[in-house]
Design a protein around this motif. Sequence first.
Motif, PDB file in Angstrom:
ATOM      1  N   MET A   1       0.838  -1.175   0.000  1.00 36.51           N
ATOM      2  CA  MET A   1       0.000   0.000   0.000  1.00 36.51           C
ATOM      3  C   MET A   1       0.884   1.241   0.000  1.00 36.51           C
ATOM      4  SD  MET A   1      -2.914  -1.100   2.710  1.00 36.51           S
ATOM      5  CE  MET A   1      -4.109   0.069   2.193  1.00 36.51           C
ATOM      6  N   PHE A   2       0.372   2.305  -0.580  1.00 35.77           N
ATOM      7  CA  PHE A   2       1.114   3.552  -0.624  1.00 35.77           C
ATOM      8  C   PHE A   2       0.148   4.712  -0.459  1.00 35.77           C
ATOM      9  CE2 PHE A   2      -0.370   3.094  -4.919  1.00 35.77           C
ATOM     10  CZ  PHE A   2      -0.618   4.392  -5.343  1.00 35.77           C
TER      11      PHE A   2
ATOM     12  N   ASN B   1       5.507  10.424  -2.112  1.00 36.38           N
ATOM     13  CA  ASN B   1       4.911   9.100  -2.271  1.00 36.38           C
ATOM     14  C   ASN B   1       5.530   8.210  -1.195  1.00 36.38           C
ATOM     15  OD1 ASN B   1       3.870   6.684  -3.101  1.00 36.38           O
ATOM     16  ND2 ASN B   1       4.596   6.832  -5.201  1.00 36.38           N
TER      17      ASN B   1
ATOM     18  N   SER C   1       5.295   4.705   1.649  1.00 41.89           N
ATOM     19  CA  SER C   1       4.790   3.391   2.035  1.00 41.89           C
ATOM     20  C   SER C   1       5.203   3.162   3.484  1.00 41.89           C
ATOM     21  CB  SER C   1       5.387   2.296   1.154  1.00 41.89           C
ATOM     22  OG  SER C   1       5.072   2.511  -0.188  1.00 41.89           O
ATOM     23  N   ALA C   2       4.714   2.081   4.081  1.00 42.82           N
ATOM     24  CA  ALA C   2       5.100   1.763   5.449  1.00 42.82           C
ATOM     25  C   ALA C   2       6.598   1.470   5.498  1.00 42.82           C
ATOM     26  CB  ALA C   2       4.304   0.568   5.951  1.00 42.82           C
TER      27      ALA C   2
ATOM     28  N   ASP D   1       9.035   3.490   5.110  1.00 40.77           N
ATOM     29  CA  ASP D   1       9.856   4.393   4.299  1.00 40.77           C
ATOM     30  C   ASP D   1      10.450   5.471   5.195  1.00 40.77           C
ATOM     31  OD1 ASP D   1       9.382   3.104   1.956  1.00 40.77           O
ATOM     32  OD2 ASP D   1       8.065   4.632   1.103  1.00 40.77           O
TER      33      ASP D   1
ATOM     34  N   GLY E   1      -3.205   0.822  -3.556  1.00 41.82           N
ATOM     35  CA  GLY E   1      -2.529  -0.447  -3.385  1.00 41.82           C
ATOM     36  C   GLY E   1      -3.476  -1.582  -3.690  1.00 41.82           C
TER      37      GLY E   1
ATOM     38  N   SER F   1      -7.291   2.340  -5.932  1.00 41.41           N
ATOM     39  CA  SER F   1      -6.747   3.606  -5.465  1.00 41.41           C
ATOM     40  C   SER F   1      -7.887   4.572  -5.198  1.00 41.41           C
ATOM     41  CB  SER F   1      -5.775   4.195  -6.485  1.00 41.41           C
ATOM     42  OG  SER F   1      -6.442   4.458  -7.687  1.00 41.41           O
TER      43      SER F   1
ATOM     44  N   LEU G   1      -0.093   3.605   7.621  1.00 43.33           N
ATOM     45  CA  LEU G   1      -0.968   4.314   6.697  1.00 43.33           C
ATOM     46  C   LEU G   1      -2.399   4.000   7.097  1.00 43.33           C
ATOM     47  CD1 LEU G   1       0.760   3.273   3.352  1.00 43.33           C
ATOM     48  CD2 LEU G   1       1.185   5.322   4.669  1.00 43.33           C
TER      49      LEU G   1
END
Length: 125
Positions: free
Chosen positions: A1-2, A13, A15-16, A18, A43, A47, A101
Motif C-alpha cells: 500500500m502507498f 509518495n 509506504s510503510a 519508508d 494499493g 486507489s 498508513l
Amino acid sequence: MFAVIKTGGKQYNVSADDTITVMALPGEKGDAVSFDTVLMFGGEGQSTLGAPFIEGASVVGEIVEQKRGPKVISFKKRRRQNSKRKRGHRQDLTLVRITSLGAGGASPAAAAASSETPAASAPEA
C-alpha cells in the motif's frame, strides 16, 4: 500500500517503513507526527483520489532526526564594477520514518456499494 501526502509545500509518495526527508517539523527525536493532508491512497489494484484531500485518512510517522541540509552558496558578481556578494544558506530538515498508513476514507468499491444502498432503500412515491 502507498499514499501520497503533502507537507512543506511538496508531495511525497510513501509506504510503510519508508524514510523521507521533509522541511523542518516541530518535535524531538522519537516523537510521533501525523500527516492529515493525504492526496491519494492506493494499493492492491485499487486507489482512492482526494478532492483535494481524502477525509479521515492520515499517515503516521516517527521523527528519526532533526538535521540541516548541505550549504548552498549564492554568489553574485558584476563584472568591472568591483562588486560581488557571497551568501550561504542551510535548510533545516527533519528525517521521518513512516510507521502506518490509515485509509480512513472508503475504497472506490465500497463507495459505489454505499451509494446504491440509499437509493434502493428509499420508498418510491
